[in-house]
Design a protein around this motif. Structure first.
Motif, PDB file in Angstrom:
ATOM      1  N   UNK A 268      -8.309  59.504   1.690  1.00 47.23           N
ATOM      2  CA  UNK A 268      -7.239  60.100   2.247  1.00 47.23           C
ATOM      3  C   UNK A 268      -7.479  61.601   2.484  1.00 47.23           C
ATOM      4  N   UNK A 269      -8.719  61.949   2.312  1.00 51.15           N
ATOM      5  CA  UNK A 269      -9.015  63.420   2.665  1.00 51.15           C
ATOM      6  C   UNK A 269      -9.682  63.722   3.886  1.00 51.15           C
ATOM      7  N   UNK A 270      -8.806  64.553   4.947  1.00 53.41           N
ATOM      8  CA  UNK A 270      -9.462  64.968   6.225  1.00 53.41           C
ATOM      9  C   UNK A 270     -10.309  66.064   6.335  1.00 53.41           C
ATOM     10  N   UNK A 271     -11.515  66.044   6.509  1.00 51.65           N
ATOM     11  CA  UNK A 271     -12.655  66.985   6.415  1.00 51.65           C
ATOM     12  C   UNK A 271     -12.739  67.679   7.898  1.00 51.65           C
ATOM     13  N   UNK A 272     -12.476  67.004   8.864  1.00 53.11           N
ATOM     14  CA  UNK A 272     -12.424  67.368  10.207  1.00 53.11           C
ATOM     15  C   UNK A 272     -11.376  66.951  11.104  1.00 53.11           C
ATOM     16  N   UNK A 273     -10.744  67.871  11.685  1.00 53.52           N
ATOM     17  CA  UNK A 273      -9.527  67.337  12.418  1.00 53.52           C
ATOM     18  C   UNK A 273      -9.480  67.801  13.935  1.00 53.52           C
ATOM     19  N   UNK A 274      -9.565  66.883  14.883  1.00 54.69           N
ATOM     20  CA  UNK A 274      -9.465  67.299  16.374  1.00 54.69           C
ATOM     21  C   UNK A 274     -10.374  68.412  16.582  1.00 54.69           C
ATOM     22  N   UNK A 275     -11.601  68.253  16.384  1.00 55.50           N
ATOM     23  CA  UNK A 275     -12.475  69.542  16.677  1.00 55.50           C
ATOM     24  C   UNK A 275     -13.083  69.232  18.046  1.00 55.50           C
ATOM     25  N   UNK A 276     -12.891  70.199  18.864  1.00 56.62           N
ATOM     26  CA  UNK A 276     -13.806  70.229  20.311  1.00 56.62           C
ATOM     27  C   UNK A 276     -14.744  71.490  20.284  1.00 56.62           C
ATOM     28  N   UNK A 277     -15.855  71.049  20.803  1.00 59.17           N
ATOM     29  CA  UNK A 277     -16.959  71.965  21.058  1.00 59.17           C
ATOM     30  C   UNK A 277     -17.800  71.307  22.113  1.00 59.17           C
TER      31      UNK A 277
END
Length: 592
Positions: A292-301
């Motif tokens: 249930x833990x989000x470690x990365x969210x909607x990352x753009x690079x």
């Protein structure tokens, strides 16, 4: 004098690490110990701490002096909780005073599960618990071996502030050059079995060492000039010499037998990489969850061809996960990652991969290639090892004989020799000596590809990166231009701005008579029920702890229970602080 070490000698096999060295610690000393990996820094600390005995010499500790020692790899027996381990050995009086401080320091170091069995901790967590233990216990001398390893950037900043105000004596091995610059007052370098002492911090050490080396070179030039004159005299025929003094002949022989300063091998790396096309690595709306833990969210690079990116964030925030996603070792749960056809990734991981200890060092490198092409020409495996400060006698030794730092340097050699054009570095400064770090930084200056690094080393980040990605608690990643210092200044300015934007409560008109203290309705109800609330939380915590034992083999359930335990411990801590406030208020009301 708190501690004195006289004429210490320590050998391992045929290798002399310390040869008749002396070391002293006086009240208020702040001493930084540096040297190449394998030079004997950790051995010196173990001898000073009494953990190991010298082959020759003596270590004397004033009988009234209390000493605490942090080893590089602490080992804890099973059966104790984190808090019990930190408070181990304290008498009842010291224990009651230290418990609150222990909880505070553990929280600062990111260890929040006080009732967890120490046998369940990761290597990094064990080091942080061991660090908390030495800081909590009353002591006059702290001996710390690489105290910043496995700390995130905020923890390192906190520890620096703590050690600045530490009133006792401090002896530490560290590669953190900001620590050496801002905390220590004396530098001791371990080199070729000897100790060289320099008064002052890291900056003064660099100046004084340069002056010492120049002085040694000047003395050698003078010796060579005298030797040349004496040689010309000796080579004259007997007639020309006549009955000139025998002392002069003896002086010539003495000069000839002297040895000048040994020219040290220095590690020189030529940047080696394969061609990188226009398309590098692009991450679009990438997300990653664990349970249930989000470690990365909607990352753009979009990774630029010559990018220099530093990744910072709390331990467990997802920094290494981001590197694993770029390397293709993890798949995103959402979004996509596109890697160009010419991209060749070199991944220097935080943990050194398993190496067969029986394999010789040179054979490990030959697996990459017997002859390796570099910008300066073709090198044999042996020549490449010499560039990485592995002399011939070490090259033919089995890997198991290397120190932890030497193994890490060998692993770095293997990564760089494979000619990557995108370098991923996960905590590259752990266990590397300062000389190797300086050379790596110079190497990255000329490296023609992209570099993405996770690091807690503030000096390294300032020296290498041009933009910083901060991984936040909710999984979002925020970008900042510049190195670590610029990032920290911007972040602090953002925090000040948030505080300034909070509207201050309206000032109420002053009363002519002092207002009596009393509970509000809500406080009164809370005061009446808080003991029961605390008891209920403690009961829930006990149930969760028992459930963890029952679910020890179910990883998913265990993760959920540990998360629940953390939440309950935080709630209990908050409730206890509230209990102290309400009881203090009740006492003040009663005294009116």
């Amino acid at each position: 004098m708190l501690l004195s070490a006289e004429r210490l000698t320590k050998t391992y096999g045929m290798r002399v690490l310390l040869d008749q060295v002396c070391f002293y610690v006086e009240r208020g000393d702040k001493i930084g110990v540096i040297g190449l990996n394998g030079a004997g820094k950790s051995t010196l600390l173990r001898l000073l701490a009494g953990v190991e005995e010298p082959d020759e010499g003596t270590v004397r500790l004033d009988p009234n002096v209390r000493l605490e020692y942090l080893p590089q790899n602490p080992v804890f027996p099973a059966g104790r909780t984190v808090l019990e381990q930190v408070l181990l050995g304290l008498n009842e009086a010291d224990r009651s005073l230290a418990e609150y401080e222990a909880r505070t320091i553990l929280n600062q170091l990111g260890v929040v599960h006080f009732n967890q069995d120490v046998s369940e901790l990761s290597g990094g967590e064990r080091r942080r618990v061991a660090l908390a233990a030495v800081l909590v216990r009353p002591s006059d001398i702290l001996i710390l071996d690489e105290p910043t390893n496995h700390l995130d950037n905020d923890m390192v900043n906190w520890l620096e502030d703590y050690l600045k105000t530490w009133k006792g004596a401090l002896v530490m091995v560290t590669h953190d050059r900001y620590f050496l610059e801002r905390i220590v007052k004396r530098m001791v370098e371990v080199e070729d079995g000897r100790l060289f002492t320099y008064e002052g911090n890291y900056d003064k050490y660099l100046q004084q060492k340069a002056a010492r080396l120049e002085s040694e070179k000047a003395s050698e030039r003078k010796r060579q000039a005298i030797l040349r004159r004496e040689y010309q005299w000796v080579m004259q025929g007997p007639t020309a010499r006549g009955t000139k003094s025998r002392e002069r002949l003896e002086r010539y022989e003495a000069l000839k037998s002297q040895t000048g300063p040994v020219e040290k091998n220095t590690m020189e790396l030529s940047a080696r990489s394969s061609r990188l096309g226009k398309k590098t690595v692009e991450l679009r709306q990438v997300g990653k969850c664990f349970g249930e833990r989000t470690v990365l969210r909607e990352f753009d690079c979009m990774l630029l061809r010559d990018d220099r990116i530093g990744i910072v964030g709390a331990n467990g925030s997802g920094k290494s996960t981001l590197l694993n996603l770029i390397a293709g070792e993890l798949l995103p749960d959402s979004g996509e990652i596109e890697v160009g056809e010419t991209v060749r990734i070199g991944y220097f991981r935080q943990e050194v991969p398993d190496m067969d200890g029986d394999i010789r060092v040179i054979d490990y490198v030959k697996e990459i290639g017997n002859r390796i092409e570099t910008p300066s020409g073709m090198l044999t495996a042996s020549q490449l090892l010499e560039q990485f400060l592995f002399p011939a006698e070490v090259q033919w030794s089995p890997i198991c004989k290397l120190s932890g730092g030497e193994k890490r340097r060998l692993y770095l050699l293997a990564v760089l020799a494979a000619a990557p054009n995108v370098l991923l570095l996960d905590e590259p400064t752990n266990d590397l000596d300062i000389q190797t770090l300086a050379v790596l930084e110079d190497y990255l200056d000329s490296f023609p590809g992209a570099v993405v690094t996770v690091s807690h080393d503030r000096y390294f980040l300032d020296r290498v990166v041009r933009r910083v990605f901060a991984v936040e608690a909710d999984g979002r990643v925020k970008g900042y231009p510049g190195g670590y210092t610029e990032y920290l200044q911007t972040r602090r300015a953002e925090e000040r701005s948030k505080v300034e934007k909070v509207p201050s409560p309206e000032k109420k008109p002053e009363r002519s008579a002092p207002r009596k203290l009393k509970f509000s309705y809500k406080e009164q109800r809370e005061f009446e029920t808080i003991d029961a609330d605390i008891a209920a939380l403690e009961a829930q915590l006990a149930q969760v702890t028992a459930a963890q034992t029952a679910q020890a083999t179910d990883y998913v359930a265990l993760q959920e229970l540990q998360t629940k335990q953390g939440e309950l411990e935080a709630a209990l801590e908050e409730k206890m602080e509230r209990w102290v406030y309400l009881n203090d208020l009740a006492d003040q009301i009663a005294k009116q």
